[in-house]
Scaffold this motif. Structure first.
Motif, PDB file in Angstrom:
ATOM      1  N   GLU A   3       0.600  -1.437   0.065  1.00  0.00           N
ATOM      2  CA  GLU A   3       0.129  -0.004   0.258  1.00  0.00           C
ATOM      3  C   GLU A   3       0.935   1.316   0.039  1.00  0.00           C
ATOM      4  N   LEU A   7       0.647   4.017  -2.538  1.00  0.00           N
ATOM      5  CA  LEU A   7      -0.106   5.430  -2.586  1.00  0.00           C
ATOM      6  C   LEU A   7       0.921   6.672  -2.737  1.00  0.00           C
ATOM      7  N   GLY A  71      -5.746   1.625  -4.923  1.00  0.00           N
ATOM      8  CA  GLY A  71      -4.950   2.723  -4.537  1.00  0.00           C
ATOM      9  C   GLY A  71      -5.490   3.689  -4.465  1.00  0.00           C
TER      10      GLY A  71
END
Length: 336
Positions: A3, A7, A71
């Protein structure tokens, strides 16, 4: 960790896109204050950003598509944008300063500019919701294989591609509905925001029709073209990506540039198969900046397609033969 990687890239692109849009509109504010409607739109509805995906719905690229989807959903749920004022100094030449906290992207602008763009007597503009939409359609030879597989039965990739486009269409329609409801009841258009309600409704209906007619065994590139038109009509930001960002992306960006030039000339929408549009797109592909992007990435001013791969691309995404690799080089230095 996954993640964080997703991101960090998605937020960087989002911030670059937003500050580019803000810079464009600030120039209008300084000139004649005609773009104040855009700031009101941000405050009332949020910042719409359209992501155009050219990755295929098969193999590793399907995983990339899943990452992007996750995302963007996280960004929409977690982050907002706010614009604040900062004091100007002789050593401060940057147009914008950007800071990122746990859930806020803060953009600071010089106080004299901030005073021009704010709509109320406040020290900040926001928090501004972020409204990302993702429209996807693979166009290369791997998408052809994915389409062949989906002729037999729905595959994970074909289902995901269809769901992503359907969900994003619903988001666009919801955004537009909220926007319409924020207009005065007697207003049929919004000159200060340069929006034509009838034209936007027509574009959304065309996009809705394209999404509804999507077939697993075909490459429905109208979805890509129309979604870009809709996002621009709603004065949102635009992002285009593929696996490497230099080949398929270059084909889409140059097609979009050629269409925009034609629209400014004719003041009307246009057919992507128009000969002049394709001629101009190929000029940009051969003599514009995109080959330099390829060279900076892989050391060669050529797109990573060979003659065989070219046959699997939709006609409007095929570059001139002089700009592609020969078969031997493309097999030896596979990089897209």
């Amino acid at each position: 960790l996954r993640e964080d990687v997703i991101l960090s890239q998605a937020l960087s692109i989002l911030i670059a896109c937003f500050t580019s849009e803000l810079s464009l509109h600030v120039s209008h504010f300084v000139k004649d204050n005609s773009d104040i409607g855009w700031i009101r739109q941000l405050e009332q509805v949020g910042f719409l950003i359209g992501w155009e995906s050219l990755v295929s719905s098969k193999g590793k690229e399907l995983t990339m598509l899943q990452d992007v989807k996750g995302g963007l959903e996280t960004i929409a749920a977690r982050y907002h944008i706010e614009i604040v004022s900062r004091s100007a100094s002789t050593n401060d030449t940057k147009a914008f300063h950007v800071s990122l906290s746990e859930n806020m992207i803060q953009i600071s602008v010089h106080s004299y500019l901030f005073n021009r763009i704010r709509t109320f007597d406040t020290s900040r503009i926001g928090p501004i919701p972020i409204v990302p939409v993702l429209f996807t359609q693979g166009i290369n030879e791997m998408q052809t294989l994915a389409n062949v597989a989906s002729r037999v039965s729905d595959t994970t990739g074909s289902i995901m591609q269809r769901e992503i486009n359907t969900d994003s269409l619903a988001t666009v329609k919801g955004y537009w509905k909220t926007m319409i409801s924020s207009l005065p009841p007697t207003t049929s258009s919004l000159p200060q925001a340069k929006l034509d309600i009838v034209a936007v409704n027509s574009l959304i209906l065309k996009l809705e029709d394209a999404v509804a007619k999507t077939q697993n065994h075909s490459k429905d590139v109208d979805i890509l073209v129309l979604s870009g038109d809709v996002v621009r009509a709603l004065r949102g930001g635009r992002v285009t990506f593929c696996k490497s960002g230099k080949d398929r992306t270059a084909m889409s960006v140059t097609l979009e540039q050629a269409r925009i030039v034609k629209q400014y000339e004719n003041k009307v929408s246009n057919d992507i198969y128009d000969d002049l549009i394709l001629e101009n797109a190929n000029l940009y592909r051969a003599f514009g900046a995109r080959l330099s992007v390829a060279e900076k990435n892989v050391g060669r001013p050529l797109y990573s397609f060979n003659g065989l791969q070219l046959q699997f691309l939709p006609k409007v995404y095929r570059p001139p033969q002089s700009t592609i690799q020969d078969m031997m080089l493309s097999m030896k230095a596979r990089d897209s």
